[in-house]
Design a protein around this motif. Structure first.
Motif, PDB file in Angstrom:
ATOM      1  N   MET A   1       0.845  -1.170   0.000  1.00  0.00           N
ATOM      2  CA  MET A   1       0.000   0.000   0.000  1.00  0.00           C
ATOM      3  C   MET A   1       0.895   1.238   0.000  1.00  0.00           C
ATOM      4  SD  MET A   1      -2.950   1.455   2.630  1.00  0.00           S
ATOM      5  CE  MET A   1      -3.312  -0.116   3.266  1.00  0.00           C
ATOM      6  N   SER A   2       0.490   2.228  -0.765  1.00  0.00           N
ATOM      7  CA  SER A   2       1.202   3.500  -0.833  1.00  0.00           C
ATOM      8  C   SER A   2       0.413   4.584  -0.118  1.00  0.00           C
ATOM      9  CB  SER A   2       1.393   3.919  -2.289  1.00  0.00           C
ATOM     10  OG  SER A   2       2.162   2.979  -2.977  1.00  0.00           O
ATOM     11  N   THR A   3       1.103   5.564   0.431  1.00  0.00           N
ATOM     12  CA  THR A   3       0.430   6.700   1.061  1.00  0.00           C
ATOM     13  C   THR A   3       1.076   7.987   0.571  1.00  0.00           C
ATOM     14  OG1 THR A   3       1.884   6.686   2.980  1.00  0.00           O
ATOM     15  CG2 THR A   3      -0.153   5.418   3.161  1.00  0.00           C
ATOM     16  N   THR A   4       0.286   9.039   0.575  1.00  0.00           N
ATOM     17  CA  THR A   4       0.764  10.373   0.240  1.00  0.00           C
ATOM     18  C   THR A   4      -0.139  11.379   0.941  1.00  0.00           C
ATOM     19  OG1 THR A   4       1.449  11.838  -1.557  1.00  0.00           O
ATOM     20  CG2 THR A   4      -0.605  10.616  -1.877  1.00  0.00           C
ATOM     21  N   ALA A   5       0.211  12.628   0.873  1.00  0.00           N
ATOM     22  CA  ALA A   5      -0.614  13.680   1.471  1.00  0.00           C
ATOM     23  C   ALA A   5      -1.152  14.565   0.356  1.00  0.00           C
ATOM     24  CB  ALA A   5       0.191  14.504   2.459  1.00  0.00           C
ATOM     25  N   VAL A   6      -2.395  14.973   0.479  1.00  0.00           N
ATOM     26  CA  VAL A   6      -3.006  15.898  -0.475  1.00  0.00           C
ATOM     27  C   VAL A   6      -3.688  17.015   0.305  1.00  0.00           C
ATOM     28  CG1 VAL A   6      -3.383  14.162  -2.259  1.00  0.00           C
ATOM     29  CG2 VAL A   6      -5.178  14.614  -0.612  1.00  0.00           C
ATOM     30  N   PHE A   7      -3.863  18.138  -0.339  1.00  0.00           N
ATOM     31  CA  PHE A   7      -4.648  19.211   0.257  1.00  0.00           C
ATOM     32  C   PHE A   7      -5.355  19.950  -0.856  1.00  0.00           C
ATOM     33  CE2 PHE A   7      -0.552  21.041  -0.635  1.00  0.00           C
ATOM     34  CZ  PHE A   7      -0.846  22.298  -1.135  1.00  0.00           C
ATOM     35  N   ASP A  59     -22.897  13.876  16.379  1.00  0.00           N
ATOM     36  CA  ASP A  59     -22.602  14.705  15.207  1.00  0.00           C
ATOM     37  C   ASP A  59     -23.424  14.222  14.014  1.00  0.00           C
ATOM     38  OD1 ASP A  59     -20.815  16.295  16.499  1.00  0.00           O
ATOM     39  OD2 ASP A  59     -19.024  15.345  15.677  1.00  0.00           O
ATOM     40  N   VAL A  60     -23.635  15.089  13.059  1.00  0.00           N
ATOM     41  CA  VAL A  60     -24.346  14.711  11.838  1.00  0.00           C
ATOM     42  C   VAL A  60     -23.428  14.908  10.643  1.00  0.00           C
ATOM     43  CG1 VAL A  60     -26.642  15.231  12.759  1.00  0.00           C
ATOM     44  CG2 VAL A  60     -25.362  17.015  11.613  1.00  0.00           C
ATOM     45  N   ALA A  61     -23.673  14.153   9.582  1.00  0.00           N
ATOM     46  CA  ALA A  61     -22.895  14.295   8.350  1.00  0.00           C
ATOM     47  C   ALA A  61     -23.235  15.630   7.689  1.00  0.00           C
ATOM     48  CB  ALA A  61     -23.194  13.144   7.411  1.00  0.00           C
ATOM     49  N   LEU A  62     -22.278  16.196   6.983  1.00  0.00           N
ATOM     50  CA  LEU A  62     -22.499  17.456   6.271  1.00  0.00           C
ATOM     51  C   LEU A  62     -23.441  17.230   5.088  1.00  0.00           C
ATOM     52  CD1 LEU A  62     -18.804  18.693   6.253  1.00  0.00           C
ATOM     53  CD2 LEU A  62     -20.678  19.575   7.660  1.00  0.00           C
ATOM     54  N   PRO A  63     -24.204  18.250   4.703  1.00  0.00           N
ATOM     55  CA  PRO A  63     -25.116  18.089   3.559  1.00  0.00           C
ATOM     56  C   PRO A  63     -24.342  17.915   2.244  1.00  0.00           C
ATOM     57  CG  PRO A  63     -25.277  20.311   4.490  1.00  0.00           C
ATOM     58  CD  PRO A  63     -24.323  19.554   5.338  1.00  0.00           C
ATOM     59  N   ASP A  64     -25.009  17.294   1.262  1.00  0.00           N
ATOM     60  CA  ASP A  64     -24.405  17.104  -0.060  1.00  0.00           C
ATOM     61  C   ASP A  64     -23.962  18.435  -0.654  1.00  0.00           C
ATOM     62  OD1 ASP A  64     -24.785  14.430   0.132  1.00  0.00           O
ATOM     63  OD2 ASP A  64     -26.386  14.307  -1.344  1.00  0.00           O
ATOM     64  N   ASN A  65     -22.915  18.375  -1.449  1.00  0.00           N
ATOM     65  CA  ASN A  65     -22.332  19.520  -2.155  1.00  0.00           C
ATOM     66  C   ASN A  65     -21.693  20.547  -1.239  1.00  0.00           C
ATOM     67  OD1 ASN A  65     -23.099  18.448  -4.699  1.00  0.00           O
ATOM     68  ND2 ASN A  65     -25.173  19.183  -4.322  1.00  0.00           N
ATOM     69  N   THR A  66     -21.360  20.151  -0.020  1.00  0.00           N
ATOM     70  CA  THR A  66     -20.574  21.010   0.861  1.00  0.00           C
ATOM     71  C   THR A  66     -19.141  21.007   0.346  1.00  0.00           C
ATOM     72  OG1 THR A  66     -21.939  20.536   2.791  1.00  0.00           O
ATOM     73  CG2 THR A  66     -19.698  21.297   3.220  1.00  0.00           C
ATOM     74  N   VAL A  67     -18.523  22.166   0.244  1.00  0.00           N
ATOM     75  CA  VAL A  67     -17.130  22.269  -0.195  1.00  0.00           C
ATOM     76  C   VAL A  67     -16.283  22.548   1.040  1.00  0.00           C
ATOM     77  CG1 VAL A  67     -15.485  23.550  -1.610  1.00  0.00           C
ATOM     78  CG2 VAL A  67     -17.790  23.078  -2.490  1.00  0.00           C
ATOM     79  N   ALA A  68     -15.242  21.734   1.224  1.00  0.00           N
ATOM     80  CA  ALA A  68     -14.380  21.864   2.392  1.00  0.00           C
ATOM     81  C   ALA A  68     -12.923  21.899   1.952  1.00  0.00           C
ATOM     82  CB  ALA A  68     -14.624  20.705   3.338  1.00  0.00           C
ATOM     83  N   PHE A  69     -12.129  22.734   2.601  1.00  0.00           N
ATOM     84  CA  PHE A  69     -10.683  22.728   2.369  1.00  0.00           C
ATOM     85  C   PHE A  69     -10.086  21.747   3.350  1.00  0.00           C
ATOM     86  CE2 PHE A  69      -6.333  24.051   3.076  1.00  0.00           C
ATOM     87  CZ  PHE A  69      -5.872  24.129   1.776  1.00  0.00           C
ATOM     88  N   MET A  70      -9.338  20.757   2.839  1.00  0.00           N
ATOM     89  CA  MET A  70      -8.804  19.704   3.707  1.00  0.00           C
ATOM     90  C   MET A  70      -7.351  19.403   3.393  1.00  0.00           C
ATOM     91  SD  MET A  70     -11.666  16.849   3.874  1.00  0.00           S
ATOM     92  CE  MET A  70     -13.375  17.259   3.799  1.00  0.00           C
ATOM     93  N   SER A  71      -6.680  18.962   4.431  1.00  0.00           N
ATOM     94  CA  SER A  71      -5.376  18.351   4.304  1.00  0.00           C
ATOM     95  C   SER A  71      -5.589  16.902   4.700  1.00  0.00           C
ATOM     96  CB  SER A  71      -4.407  19.030   5.260  1.00  0.00           C
ATOM     97  OG  SER A  71      -3.181  18.353   5.266  1.00  0.00           O
ATOM     98  N   ALA A  72      -5.233  15.958   3.830  1.00  0.00           N
ATOM     99  CA  ALA A  72      -5.581  14.560   4.079  1.00  0.00           C
ATOM    100  C   ALA A  72      -4.443  13.630   3.734  1.00  0.00           C
ATOM    101  CB  ALA A  72      -6.808  14.199   3.245  1.00  0.00           C
ATOM    102  N   LYS A  73      -4.421  12.490   4.423  1.00  0.00           N
ATOM    103  CA  LYS A  73      -3.507  11.407   4.111  1.00  0.00           C
ATOM    104  C   LYS A  73      -4.247  10.445   3.189  1.00  0.00           C
ATOM    105  CE  LYS A  73      -1.125   7.594   6.384  1.00  0.00           C
ATOM    106  NZ  LYS A  73      -0.880   6.961   7.692  1.00  0.00           N
ATOM    107  N   VAL A  74      -3.642  10.087   2.072  1.00  0.00           N
ATOM    108  CA  VAL A  74      -4.274   9.226   1.082  1.00  0.00           C
ATOM    109  C   VAL A  74      -3.598   7.856   1.125  1.00  0.00           C
ATOM    110  CG1 VAL A  74      -4.733   8.905  -1.372  1.00  0.00           C
ATOM    111  CG2 VAL A  74      -4.796  11.190  -0.386  1.00  0.00           C
ATOM    112  N   CYS A  75      -4.398   6.801   1.239  1.00  0.00           N
ATOM    113  CA  CYS A  75      -3.909   5.418   1.213  1.00  0.00           C
ATOM    114  C   CYS A  75      -4.361   4.783  -0.093  1.00  0.00           C
ATOM    115  CB  CYS A  75      -4.449   4.639   2.388  1.00  0.00           C
ATOM    116  SG  CYS A  75      -3.955   5.319   3.970  1.00  0.00           S
ATOM    117  N   ILE A  76      -3.409   4.251  -0.850  1.00  0.00           N
ATOM    118  CA  ILE A  76      -3.706   3.671  -2.152  1.00  0.00           C
ATOM    119  C   ILE A  76      -3.338   2.191  -2.110  1.00  0.00           C
ATOM    120  CG2 ILE A  76      -3.220   3.800  -4.630  1.00  0.00           C
ATOM    121  CD1 ILE A  76      -2.197   6.725  -3.946  1.00  0.00           C
ATOM    122  N   PRO A  77      -4.349   1.295  -2.239  1.00  0.00           N
ATOM    123  CA  PRO A  77      -4.045  -0.138  -2.174  1.00  0.00           C
ATOM    124  C   PRO A  77      -3.309  -0.630  -3.402  1.00  0.00           C
ATOM    125  CG  PRO A  77      -6.395   0.222  -2.494  1.00  0.00           C
ATOM    126  CD  PRO A  77      -5.744   1.563  -2.372  1.00  0.00           C
TER     127      PRO A  77
END
Length: 77
Positions: A1-7, A59-77
């Protein structure tokens, strides 16, 4: 598995809250799971599932089409 960071900006859709348990424990953890996409600089688009920790059981899930700025770790199998 590979990992990287995206934002960047992510459009979130089909939010759902899931309850999981640690192995060998009865302690519950909550996550919100969303569908989104990642677009590379080469214009290739990858469908993506985003799992975000939710610290509270009410907590509740955000409504559809919400745009969020994120920094995330990506796992690629």
């Amino acid at each position: 598995m590979s990992t990287t960071a995206v934002f960047g900006f992510f459009a979130l859709a089909n939010g759902d809250r899931v309850k999981t348990f640690r192995a060998g424990s009865s302690t519950a953890m909550y996550h919100c799971v969303y569908e989104t996409t990642i677009q590379c600089t080469s214009s290739v688009v990858f469908p993506t599932m985003l799992r975000m920790y939710s610290p509270s059981f009410n907590d509740v899930a955000l409504p559809d089409n919400t745009v969020a700025f994120m920094s995330a770790k990506v796992c690629i199998p």
